[in-house]
Design an enzyme around this catalytic site. Structure first.
Site, mmCIF file in Angstrom:
data_model
loop_
_atom_site.group_PDB
_atom_site.id
_atom_site.type_symbol
_atom_site.label_atom_id
_atom_site.label_comp_id
_atom_site.label_asym_id
_atom_site.label_seq_id
_atom_site.Cartn_x
_atom_site.Cartn_y
_atom_site.Cartn_z
ATOM 1 N N ALA A 9 0.782 -1.224 0.087
ATOM 2 C CA ALA A 9 -0.065 -0.058 -0.041
ATOM 3 C C ALA A 9 0.771 1.367 -0.108
ATOM 4 O O ALA A 9 2.046 1.346 0.180
ATOM 5 C CB ALA A 9 -1.023 0.062 1.143
ATOM 6 N N LYS A 10 0.489 2.418 -0.394
ATOM 7 C CA LYS A 10 1.182 3.772 -0.036
ATOM 8 C C LYS A 10 0.010 4.677 -0.080
ATOM 9 O O LYS A 10 -1.069 4.606 -0.288
ATOM 10 C CB LYS A 10 1.955 3.958 -1.389
ATOM 11 C CG LYS A 10 2.894 5.046 -1.154
ATOM 12 C CD LYS A 10 4.075 4.194 -0.644
ATOM 13 C CE LYS A 10 5.288 4.935 -0.151
ATOM 14 N NZ LYS A 10 6.608 4.062 0.128
ATOM 15 N N GLY A 11 0.502 5.739 0.776
ATOM 16 C CA GLY A 11 -0.706 6.842 1.077
ATOM 17 C C GLY A 11 0.034 8.339 0.922
ATOM 18 O O GLY A 11 1.415 8.357 0.718
#
Ligand code: NAD
Length: 428
Positions: A117-119
């Site tokens: 994931a990444k944000g």
């Protein structure tokens, strides 16, 4: 062939621009070598979930500004998704998508039970007060309350964020649940359940990968020379750990320029200089100042790009003299440079392997939080070193089996693992 597939036509190779395409061009090569079936290919290339939120924050001057925040879960096939949160003006959904996919492959390469994931939030944290950043971080956490979770999606720091922001995230998440839940985020301050060894984990993994690669290339570490681009967390700690083990670091650089001394640079002295000089090497006189890019082309055995993406490109790869490149940074080599390095028989240990020591120790942080127990530094280092060594060997063997580069070998290891798991779990 389904119309949404480009399986037979690899994504165009990009030097700059859309980072998702750049990631896909490597993914495609590996998928084809593996003979990945079309259905699995389509599943693995598509992010699971993309969340975009608007975050109204009252600024110190009383005005309300609305920021845009993102979280992309690329895959949770292997386990809860894992990936950092980036605060930067360049953050956009394409970049977050590419970085999320990279996390899937990185976790799979080192065989830890996480998806990717990444944000991020499009903002300039350097132009904001601590109070403004805190309100923004808490607003973002509240908006992602249903996304984050110790068994769902576990954030961590990335560019522009650090232990301070992770502490606010943990606090906001914990308050909403009425109990302390420190396993929801890694990269926390030590007192909040951060892990010993996290700060130097990425540099240590780079060092272990460098030694593993030197052994394959029969480079004697005591006679080896090395240039390191970037002198922040990853660059300076990689340099220090290699220096301590007898490798001669002849060049270092940061945003102020590059510094070259063929006799070798005293790295602890350079770190002390930087720390006493507002974090930069500007004015460092124990080495000759050279142009920043020239560092890449020095006559050294090992080159460690540990600053930023796209520094080795089609335009300059032919000038590299090192026999070994170990990618401390994420994405330092553009897809079109891969071919040139391969033709020159330069071994490149790819980012998704070389800098995975950081996520490995983040995983240990999560394990310790869930156990309610704290490991000693020795245990953290022994276990992460073992994982890095074993992962290097797995990737090396895959590259040999498919007669390809270590980069494609790493993608093969990762894709094969995620694909196999997907087949056991099944879809709808
Ligand atoms: P950092 O901010 O601590 O350090 C970056 C360094 O690069 C600084 O010394 C800066 O001056 C230098 N730099 C910037 N532009 C440069 C240029 N044009 N030429 C030479 N030097 C330049 O960042 P970091 O945490 O060390 O991260 C560096 C890279 O490693 C990034 O690509 C990051 O995504 C990647 N990475 C970091 C970690 C981690 O645990 N910190 C983990 C995996 C990957």
């Amino acid at each position: 062939m389904a119309s949404n597939s480009n399986y037979l036509e690899p994504a165009p190779i990009h030097d700059k621009g859309n980072p998702f395409d750049s990631m896909m061009s490597r993914f495609d090569v590996a998928a084809q070598l593996l003979g990945l079936d079309e259905a699995t290919y389509n599943v693995l290339k598509s992010p699971n979930k993309q969340v975009i939120v608007s975050l109204p924050v009252t600024m110190d001057d009383g005005n309300v500004r609305v920021f845009e925040g993102y979280r992309v879960i690329h895959s949770n096939i292997l386990g809860p998704a894992k990936g950092g949160i980036r605060f930067d003006m360049d953050v956009n959904i394409d970049e977050v998508k590419a970085l999320a996919a990279w996390m899937t492959w990185k976790c799979a390469v080192v065989d830890i039970p996480y998806g990717g994931a990444k944000g991020g939030i499009t903002c300039n944290p350097r132009a904001m007060s601590a109070g403004e950043i805190e309100r923004l971080m808490r607003a973002y956490t509240m908006s992602m309350m249903d996304v984050f979770g110790p068994d769902k999606d576990i954030p961590a720091p990335d560019m522009g964020t650090g232990p301070r922001e992770m502490a606010w995230l943990m606090d906001e998440y914990s308050k909403a649940h009425g109990m302390t839940i420190n396993a929801v985020v890694t990269g926390k301050p030590l007192v909040l359940g951060g892990s010993l060894g996290r700060v130097e984990a990425t540099g240590r993994g780079v060092m272990v990968s460098t030694f593993a690669a030197m052994e394959k290339l029969k480079i004697n570490p005591y006679q080896a020379s090395c240039a390191v681009q970037g002198f922040g967390n990853v660059g300076s700690l990689s340099a220090r750990l290699l220096h301590e083990r007898g490798v001669k670091i002849v060049a270092i650089s940061d945003i102020s320029g590059a510094y070259y001394n063929p006799e070798g640079i005293d790295i602890p002295a350079a770190i002390a200089y930087r720390d006493g000089n507002k974090g930069t090497l500007a004015g460092f006189t124990a080495a000759e100042k050279i142009d920043g890019e020239e560092l890449l082309f020095l006559p050294v055995d090992v080159l460690i790009p540990a600053a930023k993406e796209d520094v080795i490109t089609e335009a300059n790869a032919h000038k590299i003299q090192a026999r070994l490149i170990v990618e401390g940074a994420n994405g330092p080599t553009s897809a079109s440079a891969d071919k040139i390095l391969a033709e020159k028989e330069i071994m490149a240990v790819p980012d998704i392997l070389a800098n995975a020591g950081g996520v490995t120790v983040s995983y240990f942080e999560w394990v310790q939080n869930r156990l309610g127990y704290k490991w000693g530094l020795d245990r953290v280092q022994r276990r992460s070193d073992r994982i890095m060594k074993d992962s290097f060997e797995r990737v090396y063997q895959a590259a040999a089996k498919y007669n390809t580069t270590l980069r494609i070998g790493a993608y093969i290891v990762a894709i094969e693992k995620v694909a196999q798991t997907y087949h056991f779990r099944g879809g709808y």
